[in-house]
Design a protein around this motif. Structure first.
Motif, short mmCIF file in Angstrom:
data_model
loop_
_atom_site.label_atom_id
_atom_site.label_comp_id
_atom_site.label_asym_id
_atom_site.label_seq_id
_atom_site.Cartn_x
_atom_site.Cartn_y
_atom_site.Cartn_z
N GLY A 132 0.81 -1.22 0.00
CA GLY A 132 0.00 0.00 0.00
C GLY A 132 0.84 1.26 0.00
O GLY A 132 2.02 1.25 0.34
N THR A 133 0.21 2.37 -0.38
CA THR A 133 0.87 3.67 -0.36
C THR A 133 0.95 4.18 1.08
O THR A 133 0.22 3.73 1.97
CB THR A 133 0.11 4.68 -1.22
OG1 THR A 133 -1.18 4.91 -0.63
CG2 THR A 133 -0.05 4.17 -2.64
N ALA A 134 1.82 5.15 1.28
CA ALA A 134 1.95 5.75 2.61
C ALA A 134 0.63 6.39 3.05
O ALA A 134 0.25 6.34 4.22
CB ALA A 134 3.07 6.78 2.61
N GLU A 135 -0.08 6.99 2.08
CA GLU A 135 -1.35 7.63 2.39
C GLU A 135 -2.38 6.60 2.85
O GLU A 135 -3.11 6.83 3.82
CB GLU A 135 -1.86 8.37 1.16
CG GLU A 135 -3.13 9.18 1.42
CD GLU A 135 -3.59 9.93 0.19
OE1 GLU A 135 -4.22 10.98 0.34
OE2 GLU A 135 -3.32 9.44 -0.93
N MET A 136 -2.44 5.44 2.17
CA MET A 136 -3.38 4.39 2.57
C MET A 136 -3.07 3.87 3.96
O MET A 136 -3.98 3.65 4.77
CB MET A 136 -3.33 3.25 1.55
CG MET A 136 -3.90 3.59 0.19
SD MET A 136 -3.65 2.26 -1.01
CE MET A 136 -4.62 0.95 -0.28
N LYS A 137 -1.78 3.68 4.26
CA LYS A 137 -1.40 3.19 5.59
C LYS A 137 -1.80 4.20 6.66
O LYS A 137 -2.27 3.83 7.74
CB LYS A 137 0.11 2.94 5.64
CG LYS A 137 0.59 1.84 4.70
CD LYS A 137 2.10 1.79 4.70
CE LYS A 137 2.62 0.95 3.53
NZ LYS A 137 4.10 0.98 3.43
N GLN A 138 -1.60 5.48 6.35
CA GLN A 138 -1.96 6.51 7.32
C GLN A 138 -3.47 6.55 7.54
O GLN A 138 -3.93 6.65 8.68
CB GLN A 138 -1.46 7.87 6.84
CG GLN A 138 -1.78 9.02 7.81
CD GLN A 138 -1.26 10.34 7.30
OE1 GLN A 138 -0.42 10.40 6.41
NE2 GLN A 138 -1.75 11.43 7.87
#
Length: 719
Positions: A132-138
């Motif tokens: 996943g992207t960093a945005e999705m993880k956040q």
């Protein structure tokens, strides 16, 4: 547990061709789960023809009914681990919250043991961490450690990011997304004194016609709490602007009781750029409000700004969040959506002329100030996408038709203003004299059963005085259609143009516009039909207002639900319709389905634009967007060139687009659609990051105005 015997349909009627089921909120998919099973894997492919679909897993136990949200993809795919409560007597899936149609293309249940369920939980979290992207993880609040130690919680959070997750309760949303970290709290405690020392702040607490002593106290207490531990109040003053001779609030703030005239005099002594916060007595500020407002105001060098807000019920519980769009002049006129709490530079507030000493404070309407500032200042206000104030429900304000009439008259606009059934304002702009000729372009290939009602409604149910109809025949072959074209040759307002090339929607329209005689172009689908005779008058009236380049209409399905009420960009992957499938008489979120407003895009199923602008912008993109998204692309090109795009609900037509079946699975069409969507995401990459007219706190996977499980909002201080 076999697929054939694990479920059955109750309280629903099969479709005529047995392809699906018609039902209502009592309909259910009964599940056969053996006693003792505590975990099941549900693998299903569904189609649900219902606005804002939500699937729930329900279990009846001796303790009562247990109801759990089941995430579903935009394409109707469910792959979820469900927990079965102990002592469950029956279990079922709830697919509909009202009348609707559904299909079950596949559905399988598989029992899991504890180890299998835990592995599935952990696998979803680990996959997000690795792929996943960093945005999705956040957004999901997932990291490698949490994916292992809190696997089920991570699993559920990730599931909430799917397109068709049932709505999140507002109380849960507050708990998840408004909580501040210890680091953020320390940052606010440090920054607020710095901001106050740099600019100062004047608060105007305005008496309302319904104000009581408790209202003053609620507002003042919230201001104290928003200041937090800050002792830097030397440059902060709170004026209680009231018509009462005596008022003795209990607070530690430096307060003064003033009249309107006295407040205006104090305002004149302030530096031009000093911010002034206006709020009605009774409004409570959020704890972070002052810091957020001043931080953003300072960074943007704005002259005025507004924020999101919600309401307080009679028990003081927060409800009905008002997640607003960025500045829309038309929406401000029709709904006063900004609300009555604003931050304004002292210079701008004085220049507006709003503080009139001869008026009682209860006669000062912030709606009037908003309209005056928008006419006075060239730069639009800053919008803060955060709930920074809370208004008692008893103080909810509806827009005043008299105030809007007065403001429009001052600007030389002779519009007729009416209050609609929902208390919002319909604005009927006048036609130019003489009325400009409108060329209505209708591409078609046969489909006489659709085309004839469309053309008949244009010619006989449209009251606009200057119209020509251009039917673009793209290789029609049916004798009845060709005979109809011959019949239309006798109608002086109709021309049939032959386009003998492979289907290319953009090229067909561009070809017709080149031959159009009208000053204005209306792109219209052949599967539309006029409902309101004044639909074109309404669109032309709006289009001829300053700065407007495109106007779109409100379109309904045959079943009286909304097919189009404007488009949102970047939602659902590219672009999608707002208020899709909403009942025709429903106002929609914040009443926006039934009021005129600025938007990023509207559909070419019914779109009005000047011919000169169409040609200047190159028309529809016939190279990269032969079928889909060409209208959105055209709207974005117009916006990029500085033109406004408006939606008006007063232009009302049917659009007979099918709503009873799922998407076309033709591989060639799917490939073409994917290519066109990819072009849009590349060409308009910046715009796809966030539509200014769709709040980032709302669902980003479908434009249904539900609360987002992954808000796209940056706080003005580090995490």
């Amino acid at each position: 547990m076999s697929a054939e015997k694990s479920w059955s349909i109750l309280h629903a009627e099969p479709d005529a061709d047995n392809s699906g089921w018609h039902g209502d909120s009592a309909s259910r998919v009964q599940l056969s789960i053996p006693n003792g099973v505590r975990w099941v894997a549900l693998d299903a492919q569904l189609f649900i023809d219902q606005f804002a679909p939500g699937v729930f897993f329900c279990c009846q136990t001796p303790d009562g009914l247990h109801r759990f949200a089941v995430p579903m993809s935009l394409g109707g795919k469910i792959l979820e681990v469900l927990a079965v409560p102990e002592d469950s007597q029956s279990c079922w899936l709830e697919l509909l919250s009202g009348p609707g149609f559904f299909q079950i293309q596949s559905l399988q249940l598989r029992p899991l043991n504890l180890l299998q369920s835990r592995w599935r939980f952990m696998r979803r979290g680990l996959r997000l961490c690795l792929q996943g992207t960093a945005e999705m993880k956040q957004h999901a609040e997932v990291n490698l450690w949490r994916a292992i130690t809190a696997s089920e919680q991570c699993y559920r959070r990730i599931g909430q990011l799917k397109a068709c997750t049932p709505p999140m309760p507002y109380a849960e949303w507050q708990q998840r997304f408004e909580q501040l970290t210890a680091n953020q709290l320390r940052m606010i405690e440090r920054r607020l004194p710095e901001l106050l020392a740099r600019h100062g702040l004047l608060l105007l607490l305005l008496q309302q016609s319904t104000t009581v002593a408790e209202d003053w106290q609620r507002s003042l207490l919230s201001i104290e709490q928003s200041l937090g531990l800050s002792a830097a109040t030397a440059k902060l003053t709170c004026l209680l602007v009231s018509d009462e001779a005596t008022l003795t609030p209990h607070c530690r703030l430096p307060t003064q009781l003033t009249t309107v005239a006295q407040a205006q005099q104090q305002l004149a002594e302030l530096p031009d750029s000093q911010p002034v916060l206006l709020l009605p007595a009774g409004v409570a500020l959020a704890p972070v409000a002052l810091c957020w407002w001043l931080e953003a105001f300072d960074a943007a060098a704005a002259s005025w700004c507004y924020s999101d807000h919600d309401f307080l019920d009679q028990h003081g519980k927060r409800t009905e969040p008002q997640f607003k769009p960025d500045w829309s002049q038309e929406l401000a006129r029709s709904s006063h959506y900004t609300g009555d709490t604003l931050l304004v530079q002292a210079k701008a507030l004085l220049a507006s002329g709003w503080l009139q000493p001869e008026l009682a404070v209860t006669e000062l309407k912030v709606q009037q100030l908003v309209l005056q500032l928008s006419a006075l200042l060239p730069k639009p206000p800053l919008h803060l996408p955060a709930v920074l104030w809370h208004q008692p429900l008893a103080q909810r304000q509806l827009p005043s038709a008299d105030i809007l009439r007065q403001q429009l008259q001052q600007q030389g606009i002779a519009a007729r203003v009416e209050t609609n059934a929902h208390g919002l304002l319909d604005i009927h702009y006048p036609l130019p004299e003489p009325a400009p000729l409108v060329s209505v372009v209708i591409p078609t290939r046969d489909m006489l059963h659709l085309l004839k009602p469309c053309v008949d409604s244009l010619l006989h149910r449209t009251d606009y005085p200057a119209i020509e109809v251009l039917i673009v025949d793209n290789q029609s072959a049916e004798p009845a259609t060709l005979a109809y074209f011959d019949e239309l040759a006798q109608e002086p307002r109709v021309r049939v143009l032959r386009y003998d090339h492979p289907f290319n929607y953009s090229a067909i329209n561009n070809f017709a516009v080149q031959q159009a005689r009208g000053e204005l172009i209306c792109l219209l689908n052949n599967d539309t039909e006029v409902i309101r005779p004044d639909w074109l008058c309404q669109m032309v009236g709006q289009l001829t207002q300053p700065g407007v380049g495109i106007v779109g209409a409100r379109l309904l399905f045959a079943d009286q639900r909304v097919q189009h009420a404007g488009d949102a960009i970047g939602i659902g992957g590219c672009a999608t319709h707002l208020h899709f499938r909403l009942p025709a008489d429903a106002p929609g979120y914040m009443g926006r389905a039934l009021v005129s407003q600025d938007l990023s895009a509207v559909t070419a199923a019914c779109l009005l634009t000047p011919k000169d602008l169409y040609l200047e912008l190159g028309g529809l993109n016939e190279t990269d967007l032969t079928v889909a998204f060409n209208d959105v692309d055209y709207c974005l090109k117009a916006g990029e060139a500085g033109w406004r795009v408006l939606y008006t609900p007063l232009a009302l037509l049917y659009h007979y687009e099918s709503v009873s079946r799922g998407k076309d699975d033709n591989p060639v069409k799917k490939q073409r659609a994917a290519k066109e969507a990819a072009y849009m995401r590349t060409r308009w990459a910046r715009q796809m990051q966030g539509d200014p007219f769709y709040n980032p706190n709302l669902n980003g996977t479908a434009a249904d105005f539900r609360l987002s499980a992954a808000p796209r909002v940056r706080k003005p201080w580090p995490r």
